[in-house]
Design a protein around this motif. Structure first.
Motif, PDB file in Angstrom:
ATOM      1  N   LEU A 158      29.743  50.112  34.835  1.00  0.00           N
ATOM      2  CA  LEU A 158      30.694  49.840  35.898  1.00  0.00           C
ATOM      3  C   LEU A 158      31.713  48.829  35.406  1.00  0.00           C
ATOM      4  CD1 LEU A 158      31.377  50.006  39.051  1.00  0.00           C
ATOM      5  CD2 LEU A 158      30.020  47.925  39.232  1.00  0.00           C
ATOM      6  N   SER A 159      32.969  49.077  35.737  1.00  0.00           N
ATOM      7  CA  SER A 159      34.009  48.083  35.462  1.00  0.00           C
ATOM      8  C   SER A 159      34.967  48.068  36.646  1.00  0.00           C
ATOM      9  CB  SER A 159      34.757  48.402  34.163  1.00  0.00           C
ATOM     10  OG  SER A 159      35.404  49.645  34.265  1.00  0.00           O
ATOM     11  N   ALA A 160      35.462  46.879  36.963  1.00  0.00           N
ATOM     12  CA  ALA A 160      36.345  46.748  38.115  1.00  0.00           C
ATOM     13  C   ALA A 160      37.270  45.552  37.923  1.00  0.00           C
ATOM     14  CB  ALA A 160      35.534  46.573  39.392  1.00  0.00           C
ATOM     15  N   GLY A 161      38.410  45.631  38.572  1.00  0.00           N
ATOM     16  CA  GLY A 161      39.352  44.519  38.599  1.00  0.00           C
ATOM     17  C   GLY A 161      39.575  44.112  40.039  1.00  0.00           C
ATOM     18  N   ALA A 162      39.670  42.824  40.296  1.00  0.00           N
ATOM     19  CA  ALA A 162      39.852  42.340  41.665  1.00  0.00           C
ATOM     20  C   ALA A 162      40.879  41.214  41.679  1.00  0.00           C
ATOM     21  CB  ALA A 162      38.529  41.838  42.221  1.00  0.00           C
ATOM     22  N   TYR A 163      41.432  40.974  42.867  1.00  0.00           N
ATOM     23  CA  TYR A 163      42.381  39.879  43.040  1.00  0.00           C
ATOM     24  C   TYR A 163      42.230  39.333  44.449  1.00  0.00           C
ATOM     25  CZ  TYR A 163      45.131  43.307  45.628  1.00  0.00           C
ATOM     26  OH  TYR A 163      45.535  44.242  46.537  1.00  0.00           O
ATOM     27  N   CYS A 164      42.702  38.140  44.674  1.00  0.00           N
ATOM     28  CA  CYS A 164      42.655  37.536  45.997  1.00  0.00           C
ATOM     29  C   CYS A 164      43.789  38.116  46.836  1.00  0.00           C
ATOM     30  CB  CYS A 164      42.783  36.015  45.912  1.00  0.00           C
ATOM     31  SG  CYS A 164      42.691  35.216  47.529  1.00  0.00           S
ATOM     32  N   SER A 165      43.487  38.484  48.060  1.00  0.00           N
ATOM     33  CA  SER A 165      44.500  39.091  48.924  1.00  0.00           C
ATOM     34  C   SER A 165      45.463  38.064  49.502  1.00  0.00           C
ATOM     35  CB  SER A 165      43.817  39.855  50.065  1.00  0.00           C
ATOM     36  OG  SER A 165      43.086  38.960  50.863  1.00  0.00           O
ATOM     37  N   ARG A 166      45.214  36.803  49.291  1.00  0.00           N
ATOM     38  CA  ARG A 166      46.074  35.757  49.841  1.00  0.00           C
ATOM     39  C   ARG A 166      47.164  35.359  48.837  1.00  0.00           C
ATOM     40  NH1 ARG A 166      41.803  31.750  52.800  1.00  0.00           N
ATOM     41  NH2 ARG A 166      40.749  33.341  54.002  1.00  0.00           N
ATOM     42  N   ARG A 167      47.888  36.322  48.377  1.00  0.00           N
ATOM     43  CA  ARG A 167      49.011  36.069  47.477  1.00  0.00           C
ATOM     44  C   ARG A 167      50.229  35.698  48.292  1.00  0.00           C
ATOM     45  NH1 ARG A 167      47.924  37.098  41.972  1.00  0.00           N
ATOM     46  NH2 ARG A 167      46.069  38.333  41.829  1.00  0.00           N
ATOM     47  N   PRO A 168      51.152  34.970  47.825  1.00  0.00           N
ATOM     48  CA  PRO A 168      51.345  34.442  46.483  1.00  0.00           C
ATOM     49  C   PRO A 168      50.691  33.081  46.260  1.00  0.00           C
ATOM     50  CG  PRO A 168      53.297  34.001  47.776  1.00  0.00           C
ATOM     51  CD  PRO A 168      52.331  34.707  48.672  1.00  0.00           C
ATOM     52  N   THR A 169      50.074  32.479  47.302  1.00  0.00           N
ATOM     53  CA  THR A 169      49.530  31.130  47.112  1.00  0.00           C
ATOM     54  C   THR A 169      48.337  31.108  46.171  1.00  0.00           C
ATOM     55  OG1 THR A 169      48.199  31.384  49.108  1.00  0.00           O
ATOM     56  CG2 THR A 169      50.325  30.298  49.363  1.00  0.00           C
ATOM     57  N   CYS A 170      47.474  32.112  46.231  1.00  0.00           N
ATOM     58  CA  CYS A 170      46.278  32.150  45.395  1.00  0.00           C
ATOM     59  C   CYS A 170      46.489  33.156  44.264  1.00  0.00           C
ATOM     60  CB  CYS A 170      45.070  32.545  46.235  1.00  0.00           C
ATOM     61  SG  CYS A 170      43.522  32.462  45.323  1.00  0.00           S
ATOM     62  N   THR A 171      46.295  32.719  43.031  1.00  0.00           N
ATOM     63  CA  THR A 171      46.567  33.579  41.871  1.00  0.00           C
ATOM     64  C   THR A 171      45.291  34.045  41.171  1.00  0.00           C
ATOM     65  OG1 THR A 171      46.770  31.640  40.440  1.00  0.00           O
ATOM     66  CG2 THR A 171      48.797  32.491  41.457  1.00  0.00           C
ATOM     67  N   VAL A 172      44.167  34.032  41.856  1.00  0.00           N
ATOM     68  CA  VAL A 172      42.889  34.404  41.241  1.00  0.00           C
ATOM     69  C   VAL A 172      42.834  35.903  40.957  1.00  0.00           C
ATOM     70  CG1 VAL A 172      40.402  34.612  41.669  1.00  0.00           C
ATOM     71  CG2 VAL A 172      41.569  32.504  42.208  1.00  0.00           C
ATOM     72  N   ASN A 173      42.408  36.231  39.745  1.00  0.00           N
ATOM     73  CA  ASN A 173      42.105  37.597  39.327  1.00  0.00           C
ATOM     74  C   ASN A 173      40.692  37.593  38.783  1.00  0.00           C
ATOM     75  OD1 ASN A 173      44.569  39.162  39.683  1.00  0.00           O
ATOM     76  ND2 ASN A 173      45.431  37.715  38.223  1.00  0.00           N
ATOM     77  N   ALA A 174      39.995  38.696  38.895  1.00  0.00           N
ATOM     78  CA  ALA A 174      38.638  38.787  38.370  1.00  0.00           C
ATOM     79  C   ALA A 174      38.457  40.115  37.668  1.00  0.00           C
ATOM     80  CB  ALA A 174      37.627  38.644  39.483  1.00  0.00           C
ATOM     81  N   SER A 175      37.697  40.077  36.609  1.00  0.00           N
ATOM     82  CA  SER A 175      37.343  41.282  35.873  1.00  0.00           C
ATOM     83  C   SER A 175      35.819  41.370  35.856  1.00  0.00           C
ATOM     84  CB  SER A 175      37.893  41.182  34.451  1.00  0.00           C
ATOM     85  OG  SER A 175      37.379  42.212  33.654  1.00  0.00           O
ATOM     86  N   LEU A 176      35.284  42.508  36.233  1.00  0.00           N
ATOM     87  CA  LEU A 176      33.845  42.677  36.346  1.00  0.00           C
ATOM     88  C   LEU A 176      33.407  43.826  35.444  1.00  0.00           C
ATOM     89  CD1 LEU A 176      31.725  42.490  39.394  1.00  0.00           C
ATOM     90  CD2 LEU A 176      31.865  44.744  38.396  1.00  0.00           C
TER      91      LEU A 176
END
Length: 193
Positions: free
Chosen positions: A20-38
């Motif tokens: 399994l592989s996935a990419g995620a981001y915080c929906s509270r953009r533009p204030t939050c710039t978090v990205n995640a790779s799983l």
């Protein structure tokens, strides 16, 4: 929120090595710039990589949508004995203070409009026709024959009472001054609800 995800089939010839592989981001953009790779390998260990900076405003709230099965349950509750604002207040009181402070309003809604919409959807579902007048006329002829006494389109009014209600009125009218006021929630100007 997940941007993309991919799960490999058992015995697949694609040699990525990940189940399994996935990419995620915080929906509270533009204030939050978090990205995640799983990524999850065949050993069933999950590797998560975060980038960016968590930055949420203190007055910012987010929620997941209330799905169909929960919506149907809420529609029954709201039709039975809750007004939308009361249900919203009850759910806010039941929230964990830490969850409330984080701005996660899942299951509660940012304001009472979520429950108002769910209540409206439930009432519309019970109508036999999209048009209110046609629905009332249909109900008058069938299921509510002993309750709806008269429906008029112009001017718009509905006369509704039960025999037991009339008996009670005659009993109470002898001793108690009665006042009827239902126009605030029933009447509307033509063209506007």
């Amino acid at each position: 929120m997940f941007r993309r995800h991919r799960a490999s089939k058992l015995g697949s010839r694609k040699g990525s090595g990940n189940l399994l592989s996935a990419g995620a981001y915080c929906s509270r953009r533009p204030t939050c710039t978090v990205n995640a790779s799983l990524q999850m390998g065949h050993d069933l260990r999950c590797h998560v990589e975060y980038t960016g900076q968590v930055k949420h405003k203190t007055d910012e709230a987010a929620q997941r949508p209330i799905r169909a099965d929960e919506r149907a349950k809420l529609q029954v509750d709201l039709a039975r004995d809750h007004c939308p604002s009361r249900l919203h207040s009850e759910r806010l009181r039941q929230m964990d203070p830490k969850v409330f402070a984080s701005g996660n309003m899942t299951g509660v809604g940012e304001d009472g409009t979520v429950f108002k919409q769910i209540s409206y959807e439930g009432r519309r579902r019970l109508q036999s026709d999209r048009d209110l007048i046609t629905s009332l006329l249909t109900k008058e002829e069938t299921t509510l024959k002993s309750y709806i006494r008269q429906v008029s389109v112009r001017p718009m009014y509905v006369v509704a009472f039960t025999i037991a209600g009339v008996r009670l009125f005659h009993e109470l009218a002898k001793t108690v001054p009665l006042q009827w006021d239902a126009t605030g929630s029933v009447a509307w100007r033509e063209g506007k609800k």
